[in-house]
Scaffold this motif. Sequence first.
Motif, PDB file in Angstrom:
ATOM      1  N   VAL A  62       0.837  -1.203   0.000  1.00  0.00           N
ATOM      2  CA  VAL A  62       0.000   0.000   0.000  1.00  0.00           C
ATOM      3  C   VAL A  62       0.871   1.253   0.000  1.00  0.00           C
ATOM      4  CG1 VAL A  62      -1.621   1.362   1.384  1.00  0.00           C
ATOM      5  CG2 VAL A  62      -2.007  -1.093   1.049  1.00  0.00           C
ATOM      6  N   ARG A  63       1.948   1.252   0.775  1.00  0.00           N
ATOM      7  CA  ARG A  63       2.827   2.412   0.809  1.00  0.00           C
ATOM      8  C   ARG A  63       3.428   2.664  -0.585  1.00  0.00           C
ATOM      9  NH1 ARG A  63       5.413   5.732   4.315  1.00  0.00           N
ATOM     10  NH2 ARG A  63       7.399   6.606   3.580  1.00  0.00           N
ATOM     11  N   GLN A  64       3.824   1.595  -1.254  1.00  0.00           N
ATOM     12  CA  GLN A  64       4.403   1.745  -2.595  1.00  0.00           C
ATOM     13  C   GLN A  64       3.381   2.335  -3.558  1.00  0.00           C
ATOM     14  OE1 GLN A  64       7.627   1.025  -2.719  1.00  0.00           O
ATOM     15  NE2 GLN A  64       7.757   1.869  -4.796  1.00  0.00           N
ATOM     16  N   GLU A  65       2.154   1.883  -3.419  1.00  0.00           N
ATOM     17  CA  GLU A  65       1.090   2.386  -4.276  1.00  0.00           C
ATOM     18  C   GLU A  65       0.830   3.866  -4.012  1.00  0.00           C
ATOM     19  OE1 GLU A  65      -3.442   1.519  -3.797  1.00  0.00           O
ATOM     20  OE2 GLU A  65      -2.616  -0.127  -4.981  1.00  0.00           O
ATOM     21  N   VAL A  66       0.789   4.220  -2.743  1.00  0.00           N
ATOM     22  CA  VAL A  66       0.565   5.619  -2.353  1.00  0.00           C
ATOM     23  C   VAL A  66       1.725   6.492  -2.811  1.00  0.00           C
ATOM     24  CG1 VAL A  66       0.399   7.198  -0.379  1.00  0.00           C
ATOM     25  CG2 VAL A  66      -0.960   5.097  -0.426  1.00  0.00           C
ATOM     26  N   LEU A  67       2.952   5.969  -2.671  1.00  0.00           N
ATOM     27  CA  LEU A  67       4.132   6.736  -3.098  1.00  0.00           C
ATOM     28  C   LEU A  67       4.033   7.123  -4.567  1.00  0.00           C
ATOM     29  CD1 LEU A  67       7.152   4.923  -1.382  1.00  0.00           C
ATOM     30  CD2 LEU A  67       6.296   7.212  -0.910  1.00  0.00           C
ATOM     31  N   GLY A  68       3.632   6.156  -5.411  1.00  0.00           N
ATOM     32  CA  GLY A  68       3.511   6.442  -6.836  1.00  0.00           C
ATOM     33  C   GLY A  68       2.520   7.559  -7.099  1.00  0.00           C
TER      34      GLY A  68
END
Length: 428
Positions: A62-68
């Motif tokens: 989820v963090r990776q998705e939000v970062l993008g």
Amino acid sequence: MQVSVETSNGLERILTIDVPAENIDGAVQKRLQDMTRNVKMNGFRPGKVPFSVVKKRYGAAVRQEVLGEVMQRHYFEAVQQEKLMPAGYPQLELVENTDGENLKFTAKIEIYPEVAITDFSEVEIESQTAEVADEDLDKMLETLQGQRATWKEVKRKSKNGDQVVIDFKGSIDGEEFAGGEAKEFPLELGSDSMIPGFEKQIIGTKAGEDVNVEVTFPEDYHVEDLKGKDAVFATHVHKVNEKELPSLEDLAETLAADDVDALKTDVKSNMQRELRNALKAGVKNQVMNKLVETHEFDIPKAMIDQEIDRMRQEMMQQMQAPKGETPDLPADLFEEQATRRVKLGLVVAEIIKQQELKADEDKVRAQVEELASVYEEPQEVIDWYYGDPQRLREVESLVLEDTVVDLVLEKAKVSEKSVSFDDVMNKK
């Protein structure tokens, strides 16, 4: 959000963007909480999975998705904040990414160049003028007759302009080579469709005659093994045909003209339209070349690459090769022309912007009608253009280009030169 901008090279800019930690952590927290309502995991009822379990399982993804998403959003905000005009897509790269701390990333971009428009009063343009003379009309009628000619066998020696039907077999140093043989091949003498020197050696032959044609393949011949080689073609002449032209009366009937006078009027009208368009295109091409020559500025590589891709796709479509069998066309095949296109587009766009030019509706209509005039049902073509905004925009772009040309011509040093119809229409 904090943003710093560094000029690395020419049009390249590197933005360093600092995003507050709460913008990331808050978004991750909310998305994980939303997941707890719907996520399914063994041992838990739907909607009852503890937040800590969801975070452990899905937190990193989820963090990776939000970062993008955050990087994309803040990149666009940073570009607007710094009043930059990116040319192409950015290269985003994480610099700092730790839970609870600010996110830092860089965006490498190219920006549009500043185009300083030159003084058109120093531009020199040669405008050609020409008319459709009677001899031009006669020559065109002869061409139309020739296109509809028939062949009649004659019992005499062949001459230039005749058609001979031949068999031939080629050899080099006594050895036959692939692609050097044909049976009952129709050849119009004087058409220059064969290897240089071949046709001249057939002139003067007659039906039933055999002749050895000696030629040398050109150094730039398309078959590598044959370049510059001396060859002999054993040739047999089956028959000699003489060209028979239809009469002007028959030509008029074929082309649905009422009579010969109507045919001449229609043909001349078409010639005048083509001449007018060719003269206009000649001046426009000069103006566009001058716009390229008289402006110097850095061109974004990203825009050149995009244009190369478009040109490559256009060529692929023209080649009509089966999917998966198209060649890998190298970029340098298109680079020079792509660079010119991009540069010209930037100059023209800047002129349009500075002069606040618009596509005049009456001129757009006139252009559409001109395009439609060569079809049997012009109104259908006009409706076709006006029925699709995208097609109409293409015409509007042409009109805008012509407006730019007119603007340059108003200020440029324009000289006139009278030339013949043939000079304009049959340029080498």
